[in-house]
Design a protein around this motif. Structure first.
Motif, short mmCIF file in Angstrom:
data_model
loop_
_atom_site.label_atom_id
_atom_site.label_comp_id
_atom_site.label_asym_id
_atom_site.label_seq_id
_atom_site.Cartn_x
_atom_site.Cartn_y
_atom_site.Cartn_z
N LYS A 40 29.09 37.47 30.89
CA LYS A 40 28.04 38.08 31.71
C LYS A 40 27.24 39.11 30.92
CE LYS A 40 30.19 37.39 36.24
NZ LYS A 40 30.71 38.06 37.46
N THR A 41 27.92 39.81 30.01
CA THR A 41 27.21 40.77 29.17
C THR A 41 26.27 40.04 28.22
OG1 THR A 41 29.05 42.34 29.28
CG2 THR A 41 27.49 42.63 27.49
N ARG A 42 26.72 38.90 27.71
CA ARG A 42 25.83 38.10 26.85
C ARG A 42 24.59 37.68 27.62
NH1 ARG A 42 30.50 35.95 24.59
NH2 ARG A 42 30.54 34.20 26.03
N ASP A 43 24.80 37.24 28.87
CA ASP A 43 23.65 36.84 29.70
C ASP A 43 22.74 38.03 29.96
OD1 ASP A 43 24.66 34.30 29.81
OD2 ASP A 43 25.60 34.55 31.78
N ASN A 44 23.35 39.21 30.09
CA ASN A 44 22.61 40.41 30.46
C ASN A 44 21.88 41.04 29.28
OD1 ASN A 44 21.79 42.37 32.32
ND2 ASN A 44 23.50 43.70 31.86
N MET A 85 37.14 44.50 31.22
CA MET A 85 36.02 43.90 30.50
C MET A 85 35.82 42.45 30.90
SD MET A 85 34.41 45.98 28.48
CE MET A 85 33.61 44.87 27.33
N ASP A 86 36.83 41.84 31.51
CA ASP A 86 36.72 40.44 31.91
C ASP A 86 35.78 40.31 33.10
OD1 ASP A 86 38.84 41.99 33.04
OD2 ASP A 86 39.46 40.23 34.18
N GLY A 87 34.70 39.60 32.89
CA GLY A 87 33.76 39.32 33.98
C GLY A 87 32.74 40.41 34.23
N SER A 88 32.76 41.51 33.45
CA SER A 88 31.80 42.58 33.66
C SER A 88 30.50 42.27 32.94
CB SER A 88 32.36 43.92 33.14
OG SER A 88 31.35 44.91 33.17
N SER A 89 29.39 42.61 33.59
CA SER A 89 28.08 42.43 32.95
C SER A 89 27.66 43.71 32.23
CB SER A 89 27.02 42.07 34.00
OG SER A 89 26.88 43.13 34.94
#
Length: 383
Positions: free
Chosen positions: A19-23, A262-266
């Motif tokens: 999600k961080t990569r997407d963000n 950190m798992d699943g966090s944006s």
């Protein structure tokens, strides 16, 4: 075996940063490939993406200023060539000193600090497991005597990690628990004493007094011990995590950060911001609820997991192909599962795990954890 665990943790970290990569990263890549020139618009778009990705204003300014300097010195004209420079600049903001983990050799006393709900008590249990697997003798002090469920929760984690725990009565003076634990650690020749502290006291003054009292006891009773003060932060809270670290740094000398969830966090960009802006290194990072899901923080692995999405994209294409095949032959999909029911073992385990109400992974955070910081702000303003 250790390499397999490390590889497995990296895979979970990479998955958790999706999600961080997407963000952040996907937006950066669009800027690098969508611009034909390195101009003000180019930098402004990067700045907006980085700030919105919880990397923080100061950190963003510092990284982009470094990028501008490098572009000028290296005479770079193509925006796409800035990507690797930016990645290296980010990596440089997150390096951990080579002596950062010297305390693990012991004898050491580690205070673990953090508001309720961030995973503080579970992190104590996971840290105990890390140290024990490295051959260290570990003792836990249950000094969070204010939260009713803290003792029971920590006891379960101590049993899972296979370490002993020193505790007092509910509502007892936390400093007295630490006193008993310090003397027990010395008598039992423990390498590391982990102290779970109160997640919230009535106001900032009480917190400061309690931590100072604990610190005096440790210094007096165990002067030869190395000292480590770790603050646990929930990555999913983004900039609020940065505010928490800033507040705690005013009442104690923080030496490291444990970044959980950190798992699943944006909002994974906070890992970059908190170290860059406060000068406090991220030493451990958590990507799940199991014992092995907390590991030492490796900045190189973090940056690689954050920016290298090729394997994930390949996996995504394979998953889509599998889905298409399964839609064409749903009976085969059911037959391919262990019991022919169509449910994978992972799905069943996930369902079973979600039904376990008595699992200790979640801390008791029914009360508003931000009431603590509101009271701290009131104390500052003299209200």
């Amino acid at each position: 075996m250790a390499e397999e665990k490390k590889h497995g943790f990296f895979a979970r970290l990479k998955s958790g940063l999706a999600k961080t990569r997407d963000n952040i990263v996907a937006g950066m890549n669009r800027v690098f490939t969508g611009h034909t020139a390195i101009d003000d618009d180019f930098y402004e778009e990067l700045e907006e993406i980085m700030i919105m990705g919880d990397m923080g204003v100061q950190t963003t300014d510092r990284i982009l200023e470094q990028l501008r300097t490098q572009v000028k010195e290296l005479h770079i004209k193509e925006p796409v060539k800035c990507r690797d420079l930016l990645i290296e600049d980010i990596r440089g903001q997150m390096q951990v000193d080579e002596h950062a983990y010297d305390f693990e050799e012991g004898p050491s006393v580690v205070l673990v600090i953090g508001v309720n709900g961030v995973g503080k008590t579970t992190s104590v249990g996971k840290l105990a497991d890390i140290y024990k697997r490295r051959g260290k003798k570990v003792l836990i002090a249950a000094a969070d005597t204010f939260r009713a469920a803290a003792y029971d929760q920590l006891k379960v984690w101590a049993e899972r990690a296979g370490v002993e725990m020193i505790a007092g009565a509910e509502g007892a003076d936390p400093a007295s628990v630490v006193y008993d634990a310090v003397n027990a650690a010395k008598a039992r020749h423990a390498d590391i004493l982990l102290c779970d502290t109160a997640g919230r006291l009535h106001n900032k003054k009480n917190l400061m007094n309690e931590l100072e009292k604990i610190g005096r006891i440790i210094s007096r009773e165990y002067p030869e011990a190395k000292r480590e003060n770790l603050v646990v932060l929930d990555a999913a809270t983004g900039q609020n995590a940065l505010s928490q670290a800033r507040e705690f740094s005013q009442v104690t000398d923080l030496t490291g950060i444990v970044l959980t969830k950190m798992d699943g966090s944006s909002k994974g960009g906070i890992a970059i911001a908190v170290q860059s802006e406060l000068g406090i290194p991220v030493k451990y990072i958590g990507v799940g609820e199991h014992l092995e899901d907390l590991q030492r923080f490796d900045p190189d692995e973090f940056v690689r997991a954050l920016f290298d999405a090729e394997a994930e994209e390949d996996g995504g294409e394979e998953a889509l192909e599998d889905e298409d095949r399964n839609e064409q032959n749903p009976e085969k999909e059911a037959q391919d599962t262990p019991d022919g029911s169509g449910e994978t073992q992972e799905v069943k385990e996930s369902a079973e795990a979600s039904s376990k109400a008595d699992e200790p992974e979640k801390e008791d955070d029914e009360e508003d954890p931000w009431a603590f910081f509101a009271s701290m702000q009131d104390a500052k303003n003299g209200r």
